[in-house]
Design a protein around this motif. Structure first.
Motif, PDB file in Angstrom:
ATOM      1  N   VAL A 193       3.178  -2.772  -0.405  1.00  0.00           N
ATOM      2  CA  VAL A 193       4.646  -2.646  -0.415  1.00  0.00           C
ATOM      3  C   VAL A 193       5.124  -1.931   0.847  1.00  0.00           C
ATOM      4  N   LEU A 194       4.443  -0.849   1.222  1.00  0.00           N
ATOM      5  CA  LEU A 194       4.836  -0.102   2.424  1.00  0.00           C
ATOM      6  C   LEU A 194       4.703  -0.958   3.677  1.00  0.00           C
ATOM      7  N   SER A 195       3.660  -1.774   3.742  1.00  0.00           N
ATOM      8  CA  SER A 195       3.475  -2.649   4.896  1.00  0.00           C
ATOM      9  C   SER A 195       4.588  -3.689   4.978  1.00  0.00           C
ATOM     10  N   VAL A 216       9.835  -5.538   7.432  1.00  0.00           N
ATOM     11  CA  VAL A 216      11.281  -5.785   7.330  1.00  0.00           C
ATOM     12  C   VAL A 216      12.050  -4.846   8.257  1.00  0.00           C
ATOM     13  N   LEU A 217      11.639  -3.571   8.308  1.00  0.00           N
ATOM     14  CA  LEU A 217      12.293  -2.619   9.207  1.00  0.00           C
ATOM     15  C   LEU A 217      12.129  -3.043  10.665  1.00  0.00           C
ATOM     16  N   ALA A 221      14.409  -6.070  11.266  1.00  0.00           N
ATOM     17  CA  ALA A 221      15.821  -5.687  11.223  1.00  0.00           C
ATOM     18  C   ALA A 221      16.221  -4.905  12.466  1.00  0.00           C
ATOM     19  N   CYS A 222      15.345  -4.014  12.929  1.00  0.00           N
ATOM     20  CA  CYS A 222      15.664  -3.198  14.102  1.00  0.00           C
ATOM     21  C   CYS A 222      15.752  -4.039  15.369  1.00  0.00           C
ATOM     22  N   VAL A 223      14.849  -5.003  15.519  1.00  0.00           N
ATOM     23  CA  VAL A 223      14.900  -5.874  16.689  1.00  0.00           C
ATOM     24  C   VAL A 223      16.183  -6.707  16.676  1.00  0.00           C
ATOM     25  N   LEU A 224      16.534  -7.242  15.514  1.00  0.00           N
ATOM     26  CA  LEU A 224      17.745  -8.061  15.403  1.00  0.00           C
ATOM     27  C   LEU A 224      19.004  -7.236  15.634  1.00  0.00           C
ATOM     28  N   LEU A 225      19.046  -6.019  15.103  1.00  0.00           N
ATOM     29  CA  LEU A 225      20.193  -5.134  15.353  1.00  0.00           C
ATOM     30  C   LEU A 225      20.335  -4.835  16.838  1.00  0.00           C
ATOM     31  N   GLN A 226      19.216  -4.525  17.473  1.00  0.00           N
ATOM     32  CA  GLN A 226      19.259  -4.192  18.899  1.00  0.00           C
ATOM     33  C   GLN A 226      19.733  -5.379  19.725  1.00  0.00           C
ATOM     34  N   LYS A 227      19.216  -6.560  19.402  1.00  0.00           N
ATOM     35  CA  LYS A 227      19.587  -7.743  20.173  1.00  0.00           C
ATOM     36  C   LYS A 227      21.063  -8.077  19.994  1.00  0.00           C
ATOM     37  N   HIS A 228      21.557  -8.037  18.773  1.00  0.00           N
ATOM     38  CA  HIS A 228      22.918  -8.488  18.490  1.00  0.00           C
ATOM     39  C   HIS A 228      23.983  -7.463  18.859  1.00  0.00           C
ATOM     40  N   ALA A 265      12.090   6.047  10.235  1.00  0.00           N
ATOM     41  CA  ALA A 265      11.651   5.385   9.006  1.00  0.00           C
ATOM     42  C   ALA A 265      10.468   4.447   9.241  1.00  0.00           C
ATOM     43  N   TYR A 266      10.568   3.584  10.257  1.00  0.00           N
ATOM     44  CA  TYR A 266       9.498   2.614  10.507  1.00  0.00           C
ATOM     45  C   TYR A 266       8.171   3.325  10.817  1.00  0.00           C
ATOM     46  N   VAL A 267       8.224   4.334  11.666  1.00  0.00           N
ATOM     47  CA  VAL A 267       6.988   5.027  12.067  1.00  0.00           C
ATOM     48  C   VAL A 267       6.356   5.722  10.869  1.00  0.00           C
ATOM     49  N   VAL A 268       7.176   6.405  10.059  1.00  0.00           N
ATOM     50  CA  VAL A 268       6.641   7.113   8.892  1.00  0.00           C
ATOM     51  C   VAL A 268       6.077   6.128   7.873  1.00  0.00           C
ATOM     52  N   VAL A 269       6.812   5.047   7.612  1.00  0.00           N
ATOM     53  CA  VAL A 269       6.357   4.054   6.626  1.00  0.00           C
ATOM     54  C   VAL A 269       5.050   3.409   7.070  1.00  0.00           C
ATOM     55  N   LEU A 270       4.952   3.053   8.347  1.00  0.00           N
ATOM     56  CA  LEU A 270       3.725   2.431   8.839  1.00  0.00           C
ATOM     57  C   LEU A 270       2.546   3.404   8.772  1.00  0.00           C
ATOM     58  N   ASN A 271       2.780   4.662   9.157  1.00  0.00           N
ATOM     59  CA  ASN A 271       1.722   5.670   9.065  1.00  0.00           C
ATOM     60  C   ASN A 271       1.252   5.829   7.621  1.00  0.00           C
ATOM     61  N   ALA A 272       2.214   5.849   6.688  1.00  0.00           N
ATOM     62  CA  ALA A 272       1.880   6.007   5.268  1.00  0.00           C
ATOM     63  C   ALA A 272       1.139   4.783   4.748  1.00  0.00           C
ATOM     64  N   ALA A 273       1.544   3.595   5.202  1.00  0.00           N
ATOM     65  CA  ALA A 273       0.886   2.364   4.750  1.00  0.00           C
ATOM     66  C   ALA A 273      -0.584   2.368   5.128  1.00  0.00           C
TER      67      ALA A 273
END
Length: 300
Positions: free
Chosen positions: A154-156, A161-162, A165-172, A81-89
């Motif tokens: 909006v995409l950016s 946020v992605l 969220a991913c960094v926080l999920l990984q850390k916790h 999701a993050y890679v696709v959204v950033l590419n689209a942005a």
């Protein structure tokens, strides 16, 4: 296991360098590959490399259904999701502006980790982040092409946020697991989800010059497979907010790389912005790196 305190910081700085290189490479490859197919080729390349590595390294899989669920969500969100959204942005907004917006993620991480994870909110860290964001803003202003849409904005923001969220999920939830296995599984899950873009990838690979295809493969091998393993290692030992502030170095490194590799001499405003990025990052993480060099190895 004894781990020298400086090693996680070396891993973090290498990660930032590799991630910065991806911005330089994407400038060319983006001409031949659309967001979804590029994400699939990048993810598949990373998954193949790490799968081959796993033939020689015994994976240590997580235990517990909750960890597996978090791992699946994290893999989908981070490596698809993050890679696709950033590419689209970056197709609907100036790349520099997209980068500036996405780089609010370290601030989100620092505040959330400080308030929820108990990492604290040192003034030096927050001041360093704000100084670096000012530098990023100057780099963006110097490179702004006037290409801007609300959709791109909006995409950016979604990408930021992605990222956070991913960094926080990984850390916790995941930093207590084997970081290599977690990274491999996350990338594999992201690549499998991205298979929906396979038909488009087949057409685009057939039409793209071989050098651009190899550039996307590079994105999978170095900034993804190698860099995310280094990132996972660093995140096991360093606070999420502090580590994420190191990503504020990326825009300054991109300016230097574009100058050296592409011959793009940075405008004076971008050069000043790069200096501010470095100064802010130095204020945020410099004392910890210096302290790591002075202290004896820590117990991991």
């Amino acid at each position: 296991m004894s781990v020298p305190r400086v090693l996680p910081w070396i891993a973090a700085l290498l990660t930032m360098t590799f991630w910065a290189s991806s911005f330089v490479v994407i400038r060319d490859a983006g001409e031949a590959f659309s967001p979804g197919p590029m994400a699939l080729l990048r993810g598949a390349s990373a998954a193949v490399v790490l799968s081959v590595w796993m033939l020689f390294r015994r994976p240590r899989f997580p235990s517990g259904k909750v960890v597996w669920l978090i791992l699946a969500l994290w893999g989908i969100a981070w490596f698809s999701a993050y890679v696709v959204v950033l590419n689209a942005a970056e197709r609907s907004i100036d790349a520099g502006t997209a980068s500036m917006i996405v780089n609010i993620a370290p601030l989100i991480i620092a505040v959330f980790a400080g308030l929820v994870f108990g990492e604290g909110l040192p003034k030096r860290l927050l001041i360093g982040i704000f100084v670096s964001l000012l530098g990023i803003g100057m780099i963006t202003a110097a490179s702004f092409t006037g290409f801007f849409t609300v959709g791109g904005l909006v995409l950016s923001l979604v990408a930021a946020v992605l990222y956070a969220a991913c960094v926080l999920l990984q850390k916790h939830f995941l930093s207590g697991e084997d970081s290599v296995t977690v990274t491999w599984m996350g990338i594999l899950i992201g690549a499998l989800v991205s298979l929906v873009f396979a038909p488009g990838l087949i057409d685009e690979v057939a039409a793209a010059p071989i050098d651009l295809t190899l550039q996307v493969v590079y994105l999978g091998v170095v900034p993804t497979a190698i860099a995310f393993n280094l990132w996972g290692y660093a995140l096991k030992f360093l606070p999420a907010g502090l580590l994420s502030s190191s990503s504020l170095l990326v825009p300054a490194i991109v300016v230097v790389m574009a100058w050296i590799v592409l011959g793009e001499v940075p405008p004076p405003l971008a050069a000043v912005g790069g200096v501010l990025c470095l100064a802010g990052a130095a204020a945020a993480i410099g004392p910890q790196i210096i302290g790591s060099l002075r202290r004896s190895p820590a117990r991991a």
